[in-house]
Design an enzyme around this catalytic site. Structure first.
Site, PDB file in Angstrom:
ATOM      1  N   GLY A 146     -10.907   1.556  -8.974  1.00  0.00           N
ATOM      2  CA  GLY A 146     -11.600   1.422  -7.700  1.00  0.00           C
ATOM      3  C   GLY A 146     -10.698   1.726  -6.519  1.00  0.00           C
ATOM      4  O   GLY A 146     -11.117   2.361  -5.537  1.00  0.00           O
ATOM      5  N   ASP A 147      -9.445   1.265  -6.590  1.00  0.00           N
ATOM      6  CA  ASP A 147      -8.477   1.563  -5.535  1.00  0.00           C
ATOM      7  C   ASP A 147      -8.209   3.068  -5.460  1.00  0.00           C
ATOM      8  O   ASP A 147      -8.052   3.634  -4.377  1.00  0.00           O
ATOM      9  CB  ASP A 147      -7.164   0.827  -5.802  1.00  0.00           C
ATOM     10  CG  ASP A 147      -7.373  -0.645  -6.110  1.00  0.00           C
ATOM     11  OD1 ASP A 147      -8.304  -1.243  -5.532  1.00  0.00           O
ATOM     12  OD2 ASP A 147      -6.623  -1.186  -6.946  1.00  0.00           O
TER      13      ASP A 147
END
Length: 305
Positions: A250-251
């Protein structure tokens, strides 16, 4: 200039153990140590993609020194505030028949520590981007991210927020350029279950109405939805890949979106780059490199119409 803030960074100790059992001695098959924290992950991936940025936050003790040293060896520029007592946390990630995690607490932060961060952030100005990512320690108020944004309001700083619950909701008043909840986090805010991209769309649009300019909703293997500042909704499948490690995916999507938009000023292109960067990291033991992302983009079939 792009800045990331990781309030509670870590050393992530990742171990593989065959047939882990409690109450006895277990020996590792593989073990690795990485610098951890959502903002740090964004900084590393941006650096891998050739995008200049600086990592900010707090470090303490010998673990904090190692976080700084590891980032330096990776070529990531950092300017952390050193906390006078305690240790930057160690997070243990155990991979065996099941996956388990033991996350440390990190140091308590004083008003002086927070003041030092505000002093550093005071240098940001028009055209800069500030990424506020991850959870915060209990010693800070749940309004911490919005407090930061309030101090910088009116300076032309572009805010990116990747957080949950009140940290995320309170940021909307300051019209962040990008927020990135996943479908479960977005559903929790509205008290609904969002299992498909079609389910997500109306709630992503509601989040835009509440203040966010761009709402990027990640859905792991189901892809992502972007309710964009241009009024359009873009969505697409995740690129096909073999899942190796979802930590940091996600990052990586956030970093890919920032990098893609900086290159093209196109929300569609930014979403494609975000999807491919997230999947490229998920297909590796750790975070994606530029060649990983380029290969994923070249094989990607494109967004849904």
């Amino acid at each position: 200039m792009i800045y990331t803030v990781t309030v509670n960074p870590s050393l992530d100790y990742v171990v593989d153990v065959d047939g882990f059992r409690t109450g006895t001695v277990n020996r590792t098959k593989n073990e690795t140590v990485y610098p951890g924290g959502k903002g740090i992950n964004v900084s590393i991936v941006l650096r891998n993609l050739g995008v200049e940025n600086r990592a900010l936050g707090f470090v303490a003790g010998f673990t904090g020194s190692e976080i700084e040293a590891m980032l330096s060896r990776m070529g990531v520029d950092s300017d952390f505030i050193r906390v006078g007592s305690g240790l930057s946390r160690i997070n243990v990630k155990l991979r065996s028949d099941e996956e388990s995690e033991i996350n440390g607490q990190g140091p308590a932060l004083s008003e002086a520590d927070v003041g030092s961060l505000f002093d550093r952030l005071g240098a940001l100005s028009d055209g800069d981007t500030l990424v506020l990512a991850g959870s915060i320690p209990a010693s800070l108020p749940k309004s911490f991210y919005s407090d930061v944004m309030a101090r910088l309001s009116g300076r032309g700083v572009r805010f990116v927020v990747d957080a949950t619950g009140d940290l995320l909701k309170k940021s909307l008043e300051y019209k962040p350029f990008l927020v990135k909840p996943n479908n479960h986090e977005l559903g929790e805010i509205f008290g609904v279950e969002l299992s498909s991209r079609d389910d997500v769309v109306p709630y992503a649009l509601k989040f835009r109405e509440m203040g966010a300019q761009n709402v990027l909703v990640s859905m792991a293997g189901k892809g992502a939805v972007l309710a964009a500042a241009d009024g359009n909704v873009y969505q697409g499948d995740a690129p096909a890949c073999r899942l190796v490690n979802s930590v940091g995916a996600g990052d990586s999507m956030v970093a890919g979106f920032i990098a893609g938009y900086a290159k093209s000023s196109s929300y569609r292109d930014a979403l494609v780059t975000g999807l491919c960067t997230g999947s490229a990291s998920a297909s590796k033991e750790w975070l994606a490199t530029k060649s990983d992302v380029d290969a994923m983009i070249s094989s990607y079939g494109g967004l849904s119409d």
